[in-house]
Design a protein around this motif. Structure first.
Motif, PDB file in Angstrom:
ATOM      1  N   UNK A   1      -6.006  19.122  19.853  1.00 20.89           N
ATOM      2  CA  UNK A   1      -6.289  19.578  18.489  1.00 20.89           C
ATOM      3  C   UNK A   1      -6.049  18.488  17.464  1.00 20.89           C
ATOM      4  N   UNK A   2      -6.847  18.537  16.405  1.00 19.87           N
ATOM      5  CA  UNK A   2      -6.695  17.588  15.309  1.00 19.87           C
ATOM      6  C   UNK A   2      -5.590  18.068  14.386  1.00 19.87           C
ATOM      7  N   UNK A   3      -5.325  17.295  13.334  1.00 14.88           N
ATOM      8  CA  UNK A   3      -4.351  17.708  12.335  1.00 14.88           C
ATOM      9  C   UNK A   3      -4.773  19.037  11.722  1.00 14.88           C
ATOM     10  N   UNK A   4      -3.823  19.788  11.290  1.00 13.62           N
ATOM     11  CA  UNK A   4      -4.147  21.049  10.618  1.00 13.62           C
ATOM     12  C   UNK A   4      -4.504  20.836   9.171  1.00 13.62           C
ATOM     13  N   UNK A   5      -4.198  19.693   8.634  1.00 11.84           N
ATOM     14  CA  UNK A   5      -4.587  19.357   7.257  1.00 11.84           C
ATOM     15  C   UNK A   5      -5.241  17.994   7.250  1.00 11.84           C
ATOM     16  N   UNK A   6      -6.181  17.836   6.382  1.00 11.71           N
ATOM     17  CA  UNK A   6      -6.951  16.597   6.374  1.00 11.71           C
ATOM     18  C   UNK A   6      -6.296  15.513   5.558  1.00 11.71           C
ATOM     19  N   UNK A   7      -5.196  15.785   4.889  1.00 12.58           N
ATOM     20  CA  UNK A   7      -4.565  14.777   4.053  1.00 12.58           C
ATOM     21  C   UNK A   7      -3.296  14.293   4.726  1.00 12.58           C
ATOM     22  N   UNK A   8      -3.202  12.998   4.990  1.00 11.90           N
ATOM     23  CA  UNK A   8      -2.022  12.416   5.629  1.00 11.90           C
ATOM     24  C   UNK A   8      -1.303  11.517   4.643  1.00 11.90           C
ATOM     25  N   UNK A   9      -0.008  11.522   4.709  1.00 10.64           N
ATOM     26  CA  UNK A   9       0.775  10.628   3.862  1.00 10.64           C
ATOM     27  C   UNK A   9       1.104   9.384   4.633  1.00 10.64           C
TER      28      UNK A   9
ATOM     29  N   UNK B   1       0.833  -1.203   0.000  1.00  8.59           N
ATOM     30  CA  UNK B   1       0.000   0.000   0.000  1.00  8.59           C
ATOM     31  C   UNK B   1       0.867   1.251   0.000  1.00  8.59           C
ATOM     32  N   UNK B   2       1.940   1.240   0.812  1.00 10.97           N
ATOM     33  CA  UNK B   2       2.810   2.423   0.851  1.00 10.97           C
ATOM     34  C   UNK B   2       3.508   2.637  -0.486  1.00 10.97           C
ATOM     35  N   UNK B   3       3.907   1.543  -1.133  1.00  4.50           N
ATOM     36  CA  UNK B   3       4.555   1.692  -2.439  1.00  4.50           C
ATOM     37  C   UNK B   3       3.584   2.293  -3.451  1.00  4.50           C
TER      38      UNK B   3
END
Length: 814
Positions: free
Chosen positions: A785-793, A733-735
Motif C-alpha cells: 500500500x501507498x501512503x495514506x496521505x499524499x503530503x510528506x514532510x 531545503x529542510x530548513x
C-alpha cells in the motif's frame, strides 16, 4: 461518346422568334429564286402582281432581319458569356433591318421606269451589308478573344487594311476580267468592291476563328463559316452579271439571308467548351505583314499597268492600296509597342525590384534550363543559398530604409564577385541565391567554394550605410545537382545546408550531405506528425500520428513506501514505435507545441491518479511544466478545469518546474507559481544542480519539493565534495520546509548514501523503470500500500530500504 449538353438550346431561349426567322427566310429565298428582283422590276408596272411581289418580299426581309436582331439582342443581354460578341452581331442585324426596309421602299418606287439592273433597293441593301460587315468583324474578333487569353485592341486595323488591299486588287482585276461592273460609275464600282472585299475578310476571319479561338468543336462557328462562304461564292459569281452584282439577281440575297438566319440560330445554341490557346502575337503580326506586302505589291502593279488602264481605275487602286498600307502600318506600330511592353513586363516579372537581380521566378527558370541541359550530367551545376546574418536586427534598430540599402549593397557584391555565367537572384527578405556553372578548369562545387572564400573576404570589413557601420556577413549552403534532381529538390538541399551553417554559429559554409538531408527530412516528417498529434491549426489532414502515452515512475520514501509517481511522456508513433522525450521534445518546443502536449499529459495523469486512489493507492502525481507552459496564459484555466472535472485533490498534484524556466522571467514566473500554490497545488523545483542554481530565489518560491538532478546523485558515492553539496542542499531545503527527492538512483549503495545525507525520497531504476499505467498498477499491488496521505514532510535520515532490487547502468529520461 455523345455530348448532348454541347449543342442543346439555351434555357428560356426565344424559340418562336428563331422559328419565325427561319420560316420567313425560307419564304424570302424561294420568292427571290422564283421571281428575281431584276425580272420583277423589268416587268410591266401596270399590273398589281409586281407591286405585290416586291411589297411581300420586302416585308419578309424586314421581318426576317428584325426577328434575327431581336434574338441576337436577347442573347447579348441575357446570357453572360460572349455577351460582347453577340452585341456586335445584334447591331449588324439591326443595320440590315433598316437597310431592308429602305430597300423595299425603293424597289416599289423603282417600278416607275427604273432599270432592273440598277434598282435603288439593291444599292441600299448593299450599303447596309457593307455597314454591317465591320460590326460582324468586331464580333468575330471578340469571339476569338473569348477563346484565348489574348486581347488585341487594334485587331480591327488588320481588317481595314485587308479590305482596302483587296479593293485595290479588285480595281486591277475587273477590267482584265471584262466585268460589266467596270463600266459602272466609279463610286458605285468602289462600293461593290469594298463590300466584296469586306465579305472575303469576314470569311477569312471566320476560318481563323476556328483555329485561334479553339472553336473546332463549336457548330455555331462552323455555321458562320459556311454561310459567309456562301455569301462570297454568290457575289464572286456575279462578276459577269450586272443585275446580280447590283443585288437584284436570282441568288443575290440568298447568301446574307442564310448568314443572318445562321446567326439567329447560333444565338440560342449552347456553346461548346473552347480549346484554350496560349497568348501570342504571331497571328496578328503575320497578318499585318502579309497585308502590308500585298498593299506594296498592288501599288507597284498600279504603277506598272498605269498605261493600260483608265486613270480613274489606277488612282482608285493606288488610293485603296495606300489606305491598306497605312492601316497595317499603324497596326504594325501598335504591335511593336505591344512587343516592347511585353518584353518590359517579362523583364519586370523576372527581376527583383529592390536589387535589380533576378527574382525567384527567374531562378526557377535558370535551374530548369540548367537541369534540362544535356551536358548537366557531365558538368553538374551548384546552387548557393545565402542568408544574411543579423539582418532582422538591422531592420529593427535602424529601420527598413537602412535594411533595404544593405540588401542593395549585398546584391551588388554578389553580382560583382560571381563568376561569368552565374545567375544571381534575390529570393525574398535577406535570402539570395547563385547558380554557379562548371568551367573547363574546375567543377561548379569548387567554383562555389572559391566564391564563398571571396565573399567572406569581401564581407570581413563593415559596410557604411548612412553613417552606420554594418556587417553583411552571411551563412551559405551549397548543393550540387545529381542525376534525377529537380529544381525544387536542389533548392531544398541548399536550404537545408544553409540552415546547418546558420545553426553552427553563422557566417559559415555548409554543403549538402545525403545523410544530413535524410535526417532533416525525418525531422520535418516528425514535425508534421507532431502537429497532427497535438492538434495544431496548420496540421495535415491525412497523417496518422499515433497517440500520446504517459508512463509513470514511482517515488519511494526512506521506509520503502510509495509516496508518489512522476508522469513521463512517450509518443506511440505508428512508423517509429514508442519514442522517448529526447526524440521529440526539442521539436515540440521549437514549433510552440508544448502547451498542447502538457495539456494532454496533465489530463491523462490526473485521471489516472484519481483512478488509482479509487483502487486504494493514493499517490502524488508529478507533471512537468516547461518555460513556455509556465508563461502560457491558459495554464491556470487548465489546472482549474483538470482539478474540477477529474475530482483530483489539489495537494495530490505536483507541478515540476526547472530552474532554467524560472530564470527566463523570474518575476512573472514567481507570480504564476504563487497563483498555482494558492489553489493547493504542490510546486517542485526540478533538476536542481544541473545548471546555474540561485539560492536567492528559494525563499521567494512557494515550493514544497526540491528534486536533486542525477548529475549530483550519480557522483554522491564517488566524490566527497558532491556528497557535501548534497548534504548542504538537503539541510537548506529542510530548513525551508521542502521535501527533497533524489533522481537517478540506480544501486543500493547510492540509495543508502542519499538517505544518510537526509534525502526524503528517491526515484530511479533501482526501484522501477517508467512503465505504463497497467504495469504500474501491478507493481503497486506487488509492492504494498501507498501512503495514506499524499503530503510528506521532510524526513530524518534513515536506513535504506527498497521496494525493488533491480540495478541498472542507464538513467531514466524525464
Amino acid at each position: 461518346m455523345e455530348h448532348p449538353a454541347q449543342y442543346r438550346l439555351i434555357e428560356q431561349a426565344p424559340r418562336q422568334q428563331v422559328l419565325l426567322c427561319v420560316a420567313v427566310a425560307v419564304v424570302a429565298t424561294v420568292s427571290q429564286v422564283l421571281h428575281p428582283t431584276a425580272t420583277v422590276l423589268a416587268s410591266s408596272p401596270e399590273g398589281p402582281i409586281p407591286t405585290a411581289v416586291l411589297i411581300g418580299r420586302g416585308s419578309c426581309r424586314v421581318v426576317m432581319f428584325a426577328a434575327a436582331a431581336a434574338v441576337l439582342t436577347w442573347r447579348a443581354r441575357v446570357v453572360g458569356p460572349e455577351s460582347t460578341v453577340w452585341r456586335y452581331f445584334a447591331c449588324a442585324a439591326w443595320v440590315a433591318t433598316a437597310a431592308a426596309a429602305c430597300a423595299g421602299i425603293l424597289d416599289v418606287l423603282s417600278l416607275r421606269g427604273s432599270s432592273g439592273a440598277t434598282g435603288g433597293g439593291g444599292l441600299v441593301l448593299g450599303l447596309g451589308v457593307l455597314s454591317a460587315c465591320p460590326l460582324i468583324y468586331q464580333g468575330l474578333v471578340r469571339w476569338n478573344r473569348h477563346g484565348t487569353p489574348m486581347s488585341e485592341p487594334g485587331d480591327w486595323l488588320n481588317g481595314v487594311g485587308a479590305t482596302f488591299t483587296l479593293t485595290a486588287v479588285g480595281n486591277l482585276l475587273l477590267p482584265a476580267l471584262g466585268s460589266p461592273i467596270a463600266q459602272w460609275p466609279l463610286w458605285q464600282e468602289q462600293l461593290w468592291l469594298l463590300r466584296m472585299s469586306a465579305e472575303i475578310v469576314l470569311l477569312g476571319s471566320a476560318a481563323t476563328l476556328l483555329h485561334l479561338g479553339g472553336l473546332i468543336r463549336d457548330a455555331r462557328a462552323w455555321a458562320l463559316l459556311l454561310s459567309f462562304g456562301l455569301v462570297v461564292v454568290i457575289d464572286l459569281a456575279a462578276v459577269h452579271d450586272a443585275a446580280a452584282a447590283a443585288g437584284n439577281g436570282r441568288f443575290s440575297e440568298v447568301g446574307w439571308t442564310v448568314a443572318i438566319t445562321a446567326l439567329a440560330v447560333a444565338a440560342v445554341i449552347r456553346a461548346a467548351p473552347p480549346s484554350s490557346r496560349p497568348a501570342t502575337t504571331a497571328a496578328p503580326t503575320t497578318g499585318a505583314f502579309v497585308v502590308l506586302l500585298a498593299s506594296i505589291a498592288v501599288l507597284a502593279a498600279a504603277g506598272l499597268t498605269s498605261g493600260h488602264l483608265h486613270d480613274d481605275v489606277v488612282h482608285a487602286a493606288a488610293a485603296a492600296g495606300a489606305l491598306g498600307a497605312v492601316s497595317v502600318s499603324v497596326r504594325g506600330m501598335q504591335l511593336v509597342r505591344l512587343l516592347a511592353d511585353l518584353v518590359a513586363s517579362r523583364h519586370e516579372a523576372l527581376t527583383d525590384d529592390l536589387t535589380g537581380l533576378a527574382n525567384r521566378r527567374a531562378l526557377d527558370r535558370a535551374l530548369s534550363d540548367a537541369l534540362s541541359d544535356h551536358s548537366s550530367a557531365d558538368r553538374p551545376v551548384t546552387l548557393m543559398l545565402i542568408d544574411l546574418d543579423g539582418f532582422k536586427e538591422v531592420n529593427d534598430r535602424f529601420g527598413h530604409a537602412v535594411g533595404d540599402e544593405l540588401l542593395r549593397r549585398a546584391g551588388a557584391l554578389l553580382e560583382r564577385t560571381s563568376p561569368p555565367g552565374a545567375v544571381c537572384a534575390r529570393l525574398g527578405g535577406d535570402e539570395f541565391a547563385i547558380v554557379v556553372p562548371a568551367t573547363p578548369t574546375q567543377t561548379s562545387h569548387q567554383a562555389a567554394r572559391e566564391l564563398f572564400t571571396t565573399l567572406a573576404e569581401a564581407t570581413s570589413a563593415p559596410v557604411i550605410v548612412e553613417g552606420r557601420r554594418l556587417l553583411a556577413r552571411a551563412s551559405v549552403g551549397i548543393a550540387t545537382t545529381t542525376t534525377g534532381d529537380t529544381p525544387e529538390q536542389l533548392l531544398r538541399h541548399a536550404d537545408a545546408a544553409m540552415y546547418r551553417a546558420k545553426t553552427a554559429g553563422g557566417a559559415g559554409l555548409a554543403a549538402h550531405d545525403a545523410a544530413a538531408a535524410r535526417a532533416d527530412e525525418q525531422r520535418g516528417q516528425l514535425v508534421e506528425e507532431l502537429k497532427v498529434l497535438l492538434h495544431s491549426p496548420d496540421a495535415a489532414d491525412d497523417l496518422d500520428a499515433g497517440r500520446v502515452v504517459v508512463h509513470y515512475q514511482p517515488q519511494l520514501d526512506a521506509d520503502g513506501q510509495v509516496a508518489g509517481v512522476e508522469a513521463l511522456v512517450r509518443w506511440d508513433n505508428p512508423r517509429l514505435g514508442l519514442l522517448t522525450p529526447d526524440r521529440f521534445l526539442d521539436l515540440v518546443e521549437d514549433y510552440a507545441l508544448m502547451p498542447g502536449l502538457t495539456t494532454e499529459v496533465m489530463w491523462q495523469a490526473a485521471e489516472q491518479a484519481v483512478r488509482w486512489t479509487q483502487q486504494g493507492h493514493r499517490l502524488r502525481m508529478s507533471v512537468n511544466l516547461s518555460a513556455s507552459c509556465l508563461d502560457h496564459p491558459g495554464l491556470l484555466l487548465l489546472v482549474d478545469e483538470v482539478l474540477t472535472r477529474t475530482g483530483l485533490t489539489p495537494t495530490d498534484l505536483v507541478l515540476e518546474v526547472t530552474e532554467t524556466s524560472l530564470m527566463a522571467n523570474p518575476q512573472a514566473s514567481i507570480a504564476r507559481l504563487h497563483d498555482l500554490a494558492a489553489r493547493g497545488v504542490d510546486i517542485s523545483i526540478d533538476d536542481y544542480g544541473s545548471g546555474y542554481s540561485s539560492l536567492a530565489y528559494l525563499h521567494d518560491l512557494p515550493a514544497t519539493e526540491l528534486k536533486l538532478d542525477r548529475s549530483l546523485t550519480a557522483q554522491v558515492t564517488t566524490n566527497p565534495r558532491t556528497a557535501d553539496i548534497v548534504a548542504g542542499t538537503v539541510a537548506l531545503a529542510h530548513r525551508l520546509g521542502l521535501r527533497v527527492i533524489a533522481e537517478g538512483v540506480e544501486d543500493v549503495t547510492m540509495l543508502t548514501t542519499l538517505h544518510a545525507l537526509g534525502c526524503d525520497e528517491t526515484q530511479g531504476y533501482l526501484h522501477a523503470r517508467p512503465m505504463t499505467a497497467d504495469d504500474c498498477r501491478a507493481w503497486l499491488d506487488a509492492t504494498g500500500p501507498a501512503r495514506t496521505t499524499a503530503t510528506a514532510t521532510a524526513a530524518a535520515p534513515a536506513t535504506a530500504t527498497t521496494g525493488a532490487t533491480v540495478t541498472a547502468t542507464r538513467t531514466s529520461t524525464p
